[in-house]
Design an enzyme around this catalytic site. Structure first.
Site, short mmCIF file in Angstrom:
data_model
loop_
_atom_site.label_atom_id
_atom_site.label_comp_id
_atom_site.label_asym_id
_atom_site.label_seq_id
_atom_site.Cartn_x
_atom_site.Cartn_y
_atom_site.Cartn_z
N LYS A 13 0.98 -1.27 0.02
CA LYS A 13 -0.06 0.02 -0.21
C LYS A 13 0.78 1.16 0.22
O LYS A 13 0.61 2.28 -0.86
CB LYS A 13 -0.79 0.09 1.18
CG LYS A 13 -1.87 -1.25 1.39
CD LYS A 13 -2.63 -1.02 2.76
CE LYS A 13 -2.06 -1.09 3.90
NZ LYS A 13 -1.12 -2.36 4.02
N ARG A 88 -9.84 0.37 8.37
CA ARG A 88 -9.51 -0.70 8.57
C ARG A 88 -10.53 -1.52 9.67
O ARG A 88 -10.41 -2.79 10.04
CB ARG A 88 -8.18 -0.59 9.76
CG ARG A 88 -6.76 -0.86 8.82
CD ARG A 88 -5.72 -0.66 9.91
NE ARG A 88 -4.61 -1.37 9.55
CZ ARG A 88 -3.36 -0.75 8.85
NH1 ARG A 88 -3.55 0.51 8.68
NH2 ARG A 88 -2.40 -1.67 8.72
N ARG A 126 11.58 -5.47 5.43
CA ARG A 126 11.24 -3.85 5.23
C ARG A 126 11.97 -2.91 6.15
O ARG A 126 12.45 -2.99 7.43
CB ARG A 126 9.73 -3.45 5.57
CG ARG A 126 9.15 -2.14 5.52
CD ARG A 126 7.71 -1.70 5.38
NE ARG A 126 7.01 -2.10 6.50
CZ ARG A 126 5.68 -2.01 6.53
NH1 ARG A 126 5.10 -1.73 5.62
NH2 ARG A 126 5.05 -2.54 7.73
N ARG A 159 11.03 -0.87 11.38
CA ARG A 159 9.80 -0.68 12.56
C ARG A 159 10.04 -1.72 13.63
O ARG A 159 10.31 -2.98 13.24
CB ARG A 159 8.66 -0.36 11.77
CG ARG A 159 8.19 0.70 11.22
CD ARG A 159 7.07 0.48 10.15
NE ARG A 159 5.97 0.00 10.65
CZ ARG A 159 4.63 -0.02 9.96
NH1 ARG A 159 4.63 0.49 8.86
NH2 ARG A 159 3.75 -0.67 10.46
N ARG A 170 -0.68 -8.80 13.96
CA ARG A 170 -1.10 -7.92 12.64
C ARG A 170 -1.72 -8.54 11.55
O ARG A 170 -2.92 -8.08 11.10
CB ARG A 170 -0.04 -7.01 12.19
CG ARG A 170 0.58 -6.00 13.26
CD ARG A 170 1.72 -5.29 12.87
NE ARG A 170 1.70 -4.66 11.75
CZ ARG A 170 2.86 -4.31 10.64
NH1 ARG A 170 4.00 -4.78 11.14
NH2 ARG A 170 2.72 -3.81 9.68
#
Ligand code: ADP
Ligand code: ADP
Ligand code: ZN
Length: 212
Positions: A13, A88, A126, A159, A170
């Site tokens: 996204k 969400r 990431r 992160r 998650r």
């Protein structure tokens, strides 16, 4: 054009949002980025959001809805927008619809679908920019200079919630709370599904095609 981006964590996204906003010539925001900005600036909202984000669960609807509807109210967003990471929950989707009811709600929900194993692989590699939050990947799309953002020169970091312990939670939260939002927009006839498994370029092209 009012567009939202849906998809599990790591679907791409954030990677694709800039391209879509450029294509549509509209502004964009990511709810996760707004929360992280608040954490960095040590605001009360940031402190509250962090206590949820660190555990991989959603920040409560009332707080999140206020934050995003506040952003949407600004005149810059009058021409349209791309929203990444909001709504969400079905409650958030209903609040968004209500807020935009005089404009007919959003125009399009783009759902980037990737299998769980691919989300896990992507999040494990990431890194994002501490300053502008642009996402990178250690092998797929590393910055030109290690540890430094191509766009703004900011520090590139991993992160906390991309650690494997938190990623599992998650993903569960996505399937329990956000998958119903996909069905909600499908029911309204506003959903387009995109296979997110191709290269960044291929997925970007598929998204742009879906806009046309
Ligand atoms: P999201 O915002 O949906 O959580 P990101 O855009 O941050 O996802 O992408 C998650 C990670 O996967 C990042 O490291 C990014 O560089 C990488 N990535 C994004 N799209 C692809 C793709 N099509 N193929 C491989 N890796 C990708
Ligand atoms: P990703 O890019 O991997 O999908 P985000 O940066 O969008 O992750 O979100 C990180 C965290 O921020 C979420 O796990 C959640 O705690 C919080 N968050 C972001 N958007 C929302 C939202 N719309 N509602 C509630 N919590 C949110
Ligand atoms: Zn940057």
């Amino acid at each position: 054009m009012k567009v939202i981006l849906l998809g599990p964590p790591g679907a791409g996204k954030g990677t694709q949002a800039a391209r879509i906003a450029d294509k549509l010539q509209v502004t964009r925001a990511a709810s996760g980025d707004l929360f992280r900005d608040n954490i960095r600036n040590c605001t009360e909202l940031g402190k509250l959001a962090k206590s949820y984000m660190d555990r991989g669960v959603l920040v409560p609807d009332d707080v999140t809805i206020r934050l995003i509807m506040g952003w949407l109210d600004a005149p810059e967003q009058a021409k349209g927008f791309v929203l990444d990471g909001f709504p969400r929950t079905v409650g958030q989707a209903e609040a968004l619809d209500k807020g935009l009811s005089d404009k007919g709600g959003i125009d399009l929900a783009l759902y980037i679908d990737v299998p769980k194993a691919e989300s896990v692989r992507r999040l494990a590699g990431r890194y994002i920019c501490r300053n502008c939050q642009r996402p990178y990947h250690e092998t797929v799309s590393p910055p030109a200079k290690q540890g430094v953002c191509d766009k703004c020169g900011g520090e590139v970091y991993q992160r906390d919630d991309d650690r494997p312990e938190v990623v599992g939670r998650r993903l569960e939260v996505f399937f329990e709370e956000t998958k119903p939002v996909v069905d909600y927009y499908r029911g309204l006839g506003k959903l387009k599904e995109i296979n997110g498994e191709g290269s960044i370029e291929d997925v970007g092209n598929a998204l742009v095609a879906a806009l046309e």
